[in-house]
Design an enzyme around this catalytic site. Structure first.
Site, mmCIF file in Angstrom:
data_model
loop_
_atom_site.group_PDB
_atom_site.id
_atom_site.type_symbol
_atom_site.label_atom_id
_atom_site.label_comp_id
_atom_site.label_asym_id
_atom_site.label_seq_id
_atom_site.Cartn_x
_atom_site.Cartn_y
_atom_site.Cartn_z
ATOM 1 N N LYS A 173 0.824 -1.203 0.000
ATOM 2 C CA LYS A 173 0.000 0.000 0.000
ATOM 3 C C LYS A 173 0.863 1.259 0.000
ATOM 4 C CE LYS A 173 -3.042 -3.114 0.149
ATOM 5 N NZ LYS A 173 -2.638 -4.437 -0.362
ATOM 6 N N ASP A 184 -3.095 -17.227 8.448
ATOM 7 C CA ASP A 184 -3.250 -17.834 7.133
ATOM 8 C C ASP A 184 -2.931 -19.321 7.102
ATOM 9 O OD1 ASP A 184 -3.787 -15.250 6.422
ATOM 10 O OD2 ASP A 184 -1.937 -14.935 5.288
ATOM 11 N N GLY A 212 -2.482 -14.410 -13.555
ATOM 12 C CA GLY A 212 -3.432 -14.413 -12.456
ATOM 13 C C GLY A 212 -4.213 -13.122 -12.388
ATOM 14 N N GLY A 213 -5.539 -13.236 -12.366
ATOM 15 C CA GLY A 213 -6.395 -12.061 -12.331
ATOM 16 C C GLY A 213 -7.096 -11.864 -11.012
ATOM 17 N N GLY A 214 -6.442 -12.277 -9.918
ATOM 18 C CA GLY A 214 -6.999 -12.070 -8.591
ATOM 19 C C GLY A 214 -6.578 -10.736 -8.011
ATOM 20 N N GLY A 238 -1.784 -17.573 -6.812
ATOM 21 C CA GLY A 238 -2.232 -18.141 -5.547
ATOM 22 C C GLY A 238 -1.114 -18.255 -4.529
ATOM 23 N N HIS A 256 -22.982 16.958 3.972
ATOM 24 C CA HIS A 256 -22.810 17.280 2.557
ATOM 25 C C HIS A 256 -21.665 18.291 2.407
ATOM 26 C CE1 HIS A 256 -23.836 18.223 -1.604
ATOM 27 N NE2 HIS A 256 -23.649 19.501 -1.283
ATOM 28 N N GLY A 261 -2.749 -9.792 -8.450
ATOM 29 C CA GLY A 261 -2.446 -9.465 -9.836
ATOM 30 C C GLY A 261 -3.014 -8.120 -10.259
#
Length: 476
Positions: A53, A320, A186-188, A279, A461, A191
């Site tokens: 991040k 994990d 990988g399209g997770g 993965g 607002h 990725g």
């Protein structure tokens, strides 16, 4: 009696659950030790949330700098990326968090052993220290918190190309220059975050995804919206496609080719770097768990009950390594289960708080993918609600006033509710600060509020939150 090599509590691995627990046990007067082979703080601090991040923030600055003219701001020239500075900024922030972990554990009196441990019996471990020595330790209670690591697909030719150009979610953050063409397998979530990041740094990016959509966990309409955003960013995406082989190429800038089978036929993709985002696997294969009587799933995750106890007496698994949602906040919440059950007088929770995993409503487990815009989700997905009478609201982010004012109108909000009771069942925000908006809905769901409570609320607002006044007009 505690001997020099025996402890009341022993942690095999550091991390977001192990660290606070080790300090809690030590502060409770238990002789506590921790074995860590890499860096204290675990994946999140060292190679996960914190560094990724941090670098993504650099990518956001590059993106906004290129868009300066849209805001009436002239930057004075083309945007240039200093990867050495990006990397050093990441390293500095990681070091700050890592040193904090060290100070916290040492300050609590935790005996830290830097090395690699493996079981040699019931609650007995052999430790190969980084100093080169080998020692043996035992404990009354052992916690396994060894996490997981990126998996490596078995693709012909992968081992034959320059391995410095083959990166995973850890090593890609150590690159000292921007790749010319990054090919992402990988399209997770991993990725997508890195693919968009390096596109913003100036790399060409191609994604090869075996599934029919990106981020397979998400509802198809959300995944399709994300794909359109990434298309707009200039990322080439191949869905329902498989890398068949990798071969060397006679080009110094693009030294390999990924041969891909796509729905439209075979495609050869030249690349400079290859990101393996296919993965992760648990770090259990090196622990000799059978010596301690610890059972695992076929994929290698440690089997635990609702109190995180393994099949071995007085051995628990955290984070994990036991499977389930691989999120830092889940790992940290594991520490709450242990505190409540094994350290009740030192728990951060009250006696009335639930003590088991099954009673904690993990159906409301939130998560955020840090693409830009962010994808935040809490609750159930469409596939979880088959047979239930529901209504769904979908609103484009371009209908959110604050998003328009920020010139960040990409994405969508989606909420699914029980058609009869008004209960909010699931919520997704693929939009600017999507994780923060999601968290507001999460609190409403935790408090049992109905969708009409959010519709009737008076939000400040102009804020992104006031979109929760208007979203429900789209229910159908």
């Amino acid at each position: 009696m505690v001997t020099p090599n025996h402890f009341n509590v022993l942690f095999l691995g550091s991390g977001q659950s192990a660290n606070p627990l080790a300090k809690a046990f030590a502060n409770a007067g238990r002789a506590t030790a921790m074995i860590e082979r890499a860096a204290l703080g675990g994946t999140c601090v060292n190679v996960g949330c914190t560094p990724t991040k941090t670098i993504i923030a650099s990518g956001k600055v590059a993106y906004l700098a290129r868009r300066g003219a849209e805001y009436g701001v002239k930057t004075g020239g083309p945007v240039e990326i200093d990867m050495l500075r990006v990397r050093q900024r990441k390293r500095d922030i990681v070091e700050r968090w890592n040193s904090g972990s060290v100070k916290g554990l040492e300050g609590a009196g935790v005996n830290i052993m830097m090395g690699e441990g493996r079981f040699v019996g019931e609650r007995r471990l052999e430790v190969r220290l980084k100093s080169g020595e080998t020692t043996e330790v035992s404990a009354d209670t052992v916690f396994v918190s060894t996490g997981d690591r990126p998996s490596r697909p078995n693709i012909p030719g992968l081992d034959d190309i320059d391995q410095a150009r083959v990166v995973d979610s850890t090593s890609i953050m150590e690159l000292d220059s921007v790749p010319k063409h990054l090919v992402v397998l990988g399209g997770g979530y991993i990725g997508m975050e890195f693919g968009q990041l390096f596109r913003r740094f100036g790399a060409m990016v191609t994604v090869v995804q075996t599934g029919k959509q990106l981020v397979p966990r998400e509802d198809p309409d959300v995944a399709d919206c994300l794909r359109k955003i990434l298309d707009e960013d200039g990322i080439k995406i191949h869905l329902s496609s498989t890398a068949q082989s990798i071969s060397a190429a006679d080009d110094a800038n693009l030294p390999f080719v990924v041969n891909v089978e796509t729905p439209g036929g075979k495609v050869s993709i030249p690349g400079s770097h290859l990101l393996l985002a296919t993965g992760r696997i648990p770090n259990t294969d090196m622990l000799n768990l059978s010596a301690a009587g610890i059972k695992t799933t076929p994929k290698g995750h440690i089997i635990v009950d609702e109190k995180l106890h393994t099949s071995a007496q007085n051995v628990y698994a955290l984070g994990d390594v036991h499977g389930g949602p691989a999120f830092t906040h889940i790992s940290y919440d594991d520490s709450r289960i242990i505190r409540t059950n094994l350290l009740p007088t030192h728990s951060l929770t009250t006696p009335a708080m639930p003590t088991t995993k099954s009673s904690r409503s993990r159906v409301l487990t939130p998560y955020v993918m840090y693409t830009d815009p962010q994808l935040g989700h809490v609750g159930q997905h469409d596939q979880d609600l088959a047979g239930r009478k529901t209504k769904t609201a979908i609103m484009p982010m371009e209908h959110v006033a604050r998003a328009l004012e920020m010139a960040e109108p990409r994405g969508m909000m989606k909420a699914t509710v029980d058609a009869e009771t008004g209960e909010i069942l699931g919520f997704t925000c693929l939009g600017v600060e999507g994780g923060e908006i999601m968290s507001m809905v999460q609190m409403a769901m935790m408090g049992g509020l109905k969708w009409w409570d959010l519709e009737a609320a008076v939000w400040a607002h102009p804020t992104l939150a006031e979109s929760l006044n208007n979203l429900w007009a789209y229910l159908k």
